[in-house]
Every structure is written in C-alpha cells, then in structure tokens.
Design a protein around this motif. Structure first.
Motif, short mmCIF file in Angstrom:
data_model
loop_
_atom_site.label_atom_id
_atom_site.label_comp_id
_atom_site.label_asym_id
_atom_site.label_seq_id
_atom_site.Cartn_x
_atom_site.Cartn_y
_atom_site.Cartn_z
N GLY A 110 5.67 11.98 -1.37
CA GLY A 110 4.53 11.59 -2.20
C GLY A 110 4.24 10.11 -2.23
O GLY A 110 3.57 9.62 -3.15
N PHE A 162 -2.32 10.90 0.62
CA PHE A 162 -2.48 12.11 1.44
C PHE A 162 -1.70 13.32 0.91
O PHE A 162 -1.97 14.45 1.32
N GLY A 202 0.83 13.78 9.87
CA GLY A 202 0.78 15.20 9.49
C GLY A 202 -0.31 15.99 10.18
O GLY A 202 -0.68 17.07 9.73
N ASN A 207 1.62 3.79 8.10
CA ASN A 207 2.38 4.00 6.87
C ASN A 207 2.10 2.94 5.81
O ASN A 207 2.48 3.11 4.66
C1 FAD Z 1 7.41 1.90 -2.34
C2 FAD Z 1 7.18 2.19 -0.88
C3 FAD Z 1 8.07 1.67 0.05
C4 FAD Z 1 7.89 1.92 1.42
N1 FAD Z 1 8.76 1.40 2.33
C5 FAD Z 1 8.61 1.66 3.65
C6 FAD Z 1 9.50 1.12 4.61
O1 FAD Z 1 10.43 0.38 4.28
N2 FAD Z 1 9.28 1.40 5.92
C7 FAD Z 1 8.27 2.21 6.33
O2 FAD Z 1 8.14 2.46 7.52
N3 FAD Z 1 7.40 2.76 5.44
C8 FAD Z 1 7.54 2.48 4.11
N4 FAD Z 1 6.65 2.98 3.21
C9 FAD Z 1 5.51 3.76 3.70
C10 FAD Z 1 5.89 5.23 3.79
O3 FAD Z 1 6.58 5.43 5.02
C11 FAD Z 1 4.62 6.08 3.78
O4 FAD Z 1 3.97 5.90 2.56
C12 FAD Z 1 4.94 7.55 4.03
O5 FAD Z 1 3.75 8.21 4.36
C13 FAD Z 1 5.55 8.22 2.82
O6 FAD Z 1 5.98 9.51 3.14
P1 FAD Z 1 6.16 10.57 1.98
O7 FAD Z 1 6.69 11.81 2.58
O8 FAD Z 1 6.91 9.94 0.85
O9 FAD Z 1 4.66 10.72 1.46
P2 FAD Z 1 3.65 11.94 1.29
O10 FAD Z 1 2.53 11.32 0.52
O11 FAD Z 1 4.31 13.12 0.72
O12 FAD Z 1 3.22 12.25 2.77
C14 FAD Z 1 2.58 11.31 3.57
C15 FAD Z 1 1.90 12.02 4.73
O13 FAD Z 1 2.87 12.70 5.52
C16 FAD Z 1 2.64 14.09 5.53
N5 FAD Z 1 3.91 14.78 5.42
C17 FAD Z 1 4.95 14.50 4.58
N6 FAD Z 1 5.97 15.33 4.82
C18 FAD Z 1 5.56 16.17 5.81
C19 FAD Z 1 6.17 17.25 6.50
N7 FAD Z 1 7.41 17.65 6.22
N8 FAD Z 1 5.46 17.86 7.48
C20 FAD Z 1 4.20 17.48 7.78
N9 FAD Z 1 3.57 16.47 7.15
C21 FAD Z 1 4.26 15.81 6.19
C22 FAD Z 1 1.76 14.36 4.34
O14 FAD Z 1 0.99 15.51 4.50
C23 FAD Z 1 0.92 13.11 4.30
O15 FAD Z 1 -0.11 13.19 5.23
C24 FAD Z 1 6.80 2.73 1.84
C25 FAD Z 1 5.89 3.22 0.89
C26 FAD Z 1 6.07 2.95 -0.45
C27 FAD Z 1 5.07 3.48 -1.45
#
Ligand code: FAD
Length: 446
Positions: free
Chosen positions: A69, A75, A189, A402
């Motif tokens: 999330g 997204f 995704g 990202n």
């Molecule tokens: C506080 C913070 C710190 C961060 N630090 C870093 C960092 O150090 N390095 C870095 O590279 N990035 C970093 N990010 C960016 C992070 O990698 C992206 O925000 C990433 O998209 C988050 O993934 P999520 O699964 O938590 O998010 P979500 O919002 O759940 O998913 C993001 C996207 O990925 C898709 N998705 C998630 N899981 C799946 C799955 N299993 N199968 C298919 N699609 C999927 C979702 O549909 C969506 O499109 C950071 C972000 C934040 C907010």
C-alpha cells in the motif's frame, strides 16, 4: 443467469468488504491514498484470488492489487472498482537453504521478510522501509541498502507465480515464460497478480549504518565530492543524501549522508566511510554496527488531508555535476522540495539494459523531490517545482516509477525507453489483451 456479483459471492471464500461496513474505511485506503472502491476482496487463497480477478474482468471493474500500500500514485486502491487485498499472502519460507532460495507471499512487507530471514543470517536488498510491500517495490525496481553490491531487489528474483487477467495461474522464471519474467522485472503490476515471489537471498552479517551530516552551507562541495567518491568506493557502500528538508530547517537543514556498509569489519568500514567524513566539517556522525534488519525504518502514515507530490529522475555520469548544482541551488532557497539523492551503479550497472524491463542501468544516481502538505500548500509550491524540473529535464535520463506520484503518458515514456516499452506492450498483448491491470503506470497492449 447469475450476475457477476452473485457468482463472486458463490465462489469467493473470503471477505467481500463493501461501503458502509465497519472495516471498509481501513480496507479501502492505502498509506498514501484514500480510495472509494466498490469492493475490497480479501483472502489468502489462490483459487479465491482467481475468482476475484474473473469478477473484476467480467463486471468491467477497475482492478487494483494492494500489496504493502505504499504506492506514491495510490495504485493500491481506486474509486468505484475492485481492490484485491494481498496482505494475507504474507508467508516467508526458505525453500532451499543451500542456494538461499526464499519464497515470499505476494502481499508480504519487507519488515516481515527481514524478521523471518534474520535468524538464518540471510537478507535481500530491498528498500529503506519495513512497511513497504515486496510486490510493488520488486515489480518496479527496489533500490535498497545493498543495491551497489547485490543490485536491485528485482535482480535477485528467480521466479514468480501469478494469476493473469484470464484467471490462469502461471509461473515465470528464466526457464518458464522468460518473456513474462523479463516483463515483471520492471513492468510493475501490468501483467497480473503475483501470489508468490522466489528470491535468491544473500548471507548477511551486521552492517555499519548511520548518518554523517554536514552544514547546509557545504551542500555543493559535499554533494559533488560524494558523487565523485562513489565512482571508486567499495560496492559494499551504499548511500542516500538528503538535504533541504523543510522539517529540519529548509535551506538551513544539514546535508545528511545516510550510509550503509555491508560488512562487520571495522577497518574495512572505516576505509570505505572515512573519505565521506573528509568531505567537509562533520556536525553529526552516528554510524554504528547493527543488525541489517534494524537499518530499515518503520514507515510513517501521513495524517489525513496531507498530500505528497514525488518525482524522480536518473542521472548519467556526464550530467551528475549539472544536476547536483541545480539541486543545490534550489535547496538553498525557501520553499524547496525535500531532496534525496541515491547512489546506484555497482551491481545494477553490470546487468545489461535490456536484460529486464527496468532499463536505467547506467545511471550513477537516482534522485527524488518531494513536496507535501494540504492541497493549497501543494498548489502554491507547484510553479517553483515545475520550474526546477524544467531546468533539470535536459539533464535527466528517465524516471524511477517507484518514486512517482503522477501518472501521465510522459511519465510512462520516462520510465520505459521506447524499445523497452515496445517489448512490454507485446507481452501485455499476450497476457492482458483487454488491459484489466490498467491502474498503474500503464503499458497498453499491442
Ligand atoms: C515511505 C516509503 C519509502 C520507500 N522507500 C523505497 C526504497 O527505499 N527503495 C525503493 O526502491 N522504493 C521505495 N519506495 C517506493 C516503493 O517501492 C513503491 O511505493 C512501491 O510501489 C510500494 O509497493 P507496495 O506493495 O507497498 O505498494 P502498493 O500500493 O500495494 O502497490 C504498488 C503497485 O504494485 C502493485 N502490486 C503490489 N503487489 C503486487 C503483487 N503481489 N502482484 C502484482 N502487483 C502488485 C500494485 O497493484 C500497485 O500497482 C518507498 C515508498 C514509501 C512510501
């Protein structure tokens, strides 16, 4: 004939959460987006997940997979569509202790992964935050604290099991559907929902980690000296420089170089870190040996009403000085965004640009700018932000998906160079011809 919803209610064995229900508020929002989906579907079962995908496809709903999330663009939720919440897919299992192969549920967070692997002395380079999801981070890159030694998180992926748009369960690896495996390593995704990731982890010891800080007035020389040093620094060293943080003094905020040295030998660590300490007058240095799991921080959830605008860019060698100069100049003014510059290079650059859908392999640096606040403050800050990015544009080579809160065709073009985009569109045409997985930096099917 039964409606799509009746079929879902019959076939889906988990929670179907709708507006008005007690859990709806927490189930519908992600860390950075409110969202108002019509249905949130939740259950750890691949069969049920397939039913959810078929329902969204059959009923013509927008579909969001929700991992950790943390998407800056929100997204992981949507308005009026279906959210498939993967958080129950959170298992972490060592499936081959000799080869360090780890199988991780598609909705796990990096904090859960680290906690499960630490007793085995294993780790995967991921990012800097425990609450970020394995799914979103890996499918789009993964720039973490061991990136220069072990590459991106996606470089350590060896296979994935997925549910595709037609509800099929497929496996992708170098030997099985290699084109799909190429696409999911950078294509986000767009291609389906990953229920399980398999990674080759690496052994880890404790690591040296902490902050070395300099006065704001030294920003120009410190940044340039740091970037120069990285070209010859040991790959065990990874660093993120943050400055102009309005919550730490804005233009007077210290320049903080957060470092991680992958290893527990104090002499080697000092050898790698001392050149950074010599970049200027050090006003803080709290580098210490600690378990790798303690290097990552817990994520923060912004209070309601606070929005973030995050943009990113990659910088190739020839533009490093110009970009750092622009960032330093803007950082010295009131109202500057938060600036964060990350070292990449090393193992990332040793992989060919076309080996994965993440193509920005030759960049030396990746930087991001972030403004945050209530909407009126964001709107007030936007013209200066646009002006800064207009200056940067000729010197920046693409964007890191990202760290991008906007979703325009220009963003998609910045994320995927044209050859990568063409190849992704062909894979998309094969696995998601109706573009069910469209709520992302979308690659339209060819
Ligand atoms: C506080 C913070 C710190 C961060 N630090 C870093 C960092 O150090 N390095 C870095 O590279 N990035 C970093 N990010 C960016 C992070 O990698 C992206 O925000 C990433 O998209 C988050 O993934 P999520 O699964 O938590 O998010 P979500 O919002 O759940 O998913 C993001 C996207 O990925 C898709 N998705 C998630 N899981 C799946 C799955 N299993 N199968 C298919 N699609 C999927 C979702 O549909 C969506 O499109 C950071 C972000 C934040 C907010």
């Amino acid at each position: 004939m039964s409606s799509a919803l009746e079929i879902l209610r019959r076939d889906f064995g988990g929670d179907i959460i709708e507006p008005g229900e007690a859990e709806y508020e927490s189930a519908s929002r992600t860390v950075l987006a409110a969202g108002s989906p019509a249905y949130v579907l939740r259950r750890e079962s691949v069969g049920d997940l397939r039913a959810g995908v078929k329902f969204a496809a059959g009923a013509g709903h927008v579909l969001s997979a929700r991992g950790g999330g943390h998407s800056f663009a929100g997204f992981g939720t949507n308005d009026g569509g279906v959210v498939i919440d993967l958080r129950k897919f959170a298992s972490v299992e060592i499936i081959d202790s000799e080869r360090h192969l780890v199988r991780i549920g598609g909705g796990a967070t990096w904090g859960q992964v680290l906690a499960a692997m630490a007793p085995h002395g294993l780790a995967i380079s991921s990012g800097d935050t425990k609450s970020v999801g394995v799914g979103g981070l890996t499918l789009t890159g993964g720039i973490g604290w061991k990136v220069r030694k072990y590459g991106l998180a996606l470089d350590n992926l060896v296979a994935a099991e997925m549910v595709t748009a037609n509800g099929d369960v497929v496996r992708a690896s170098a030997g099985e559907r290699p084109e799909l495996f190429w696409a999911i390593r950078g294509g986000g995704g767009n291609f389906g929902i990953v229920t399980a990731f398999e990674f080759a982890a690496h052994p880890t010891t404790e690591v040296f980690h902490g902050k070395i800080a300099f006065p704001a007035s030294e920003a120009g020389t410190v940044l340039q000296g740091w970037a120069d040093y990285l070209r010859t620094a040991p790959e065990e060293l990874t660093a993120i420089v943050t400055f102009a943080n309005p919550f730490a003094g804005g233009p007077n905020a210290p320049v903080e170089i957060e470092v991680a040295f992958d290893g527990d030998d104090p002499e080697l660590a000092a050898h790698a870190l001392d050149p950074i300490r010599r970049l200027g007058p050090v006003i803080e240095d709290d580098v210490a040996l600690k378990p790798y799991a303690d290097v990552l921080v817990e994520g923060m959830v912004p209070p309601p009403g606070i929005e973030l605008v995050t943009r990113s860019g990659f910088v190739d060698k020839e533009s490093v000085s110009d970009v750092l100069q622009i960032l330093t100049e803007v950082g010295a003014s009131e109202g500057s965004p938060i600036m964060a510059v990350r070292s990449v290079g090393g193992a990332v650059s040793r992989v060919r640009d076309d080996a994965t859908a993440y193509a920005h392999r030759q960049a030396e640096l990746m930087f991001s700018t972030t403004i945050l606040g209530p909407r009126p403050a964001i709107e007030a800050a936007r013209p200066a932000l646009e002006a800064m990015w207009a200056r940067l544009a000729p010197r920046v080579n693409g964007a890191y998906a990202n760290f991008l809160s906007s979703v325009t065709d220009e963003d998609v073009a910045a994320i995927y160079p044209s050859e990568t985009h063409k190849r992704l569109a062909a894979v998309k045409g094969q696995y998601d011809p109706d573009n069910l997985f469209a709520h992302n930096h979308n690659v339209r099917p060819q």
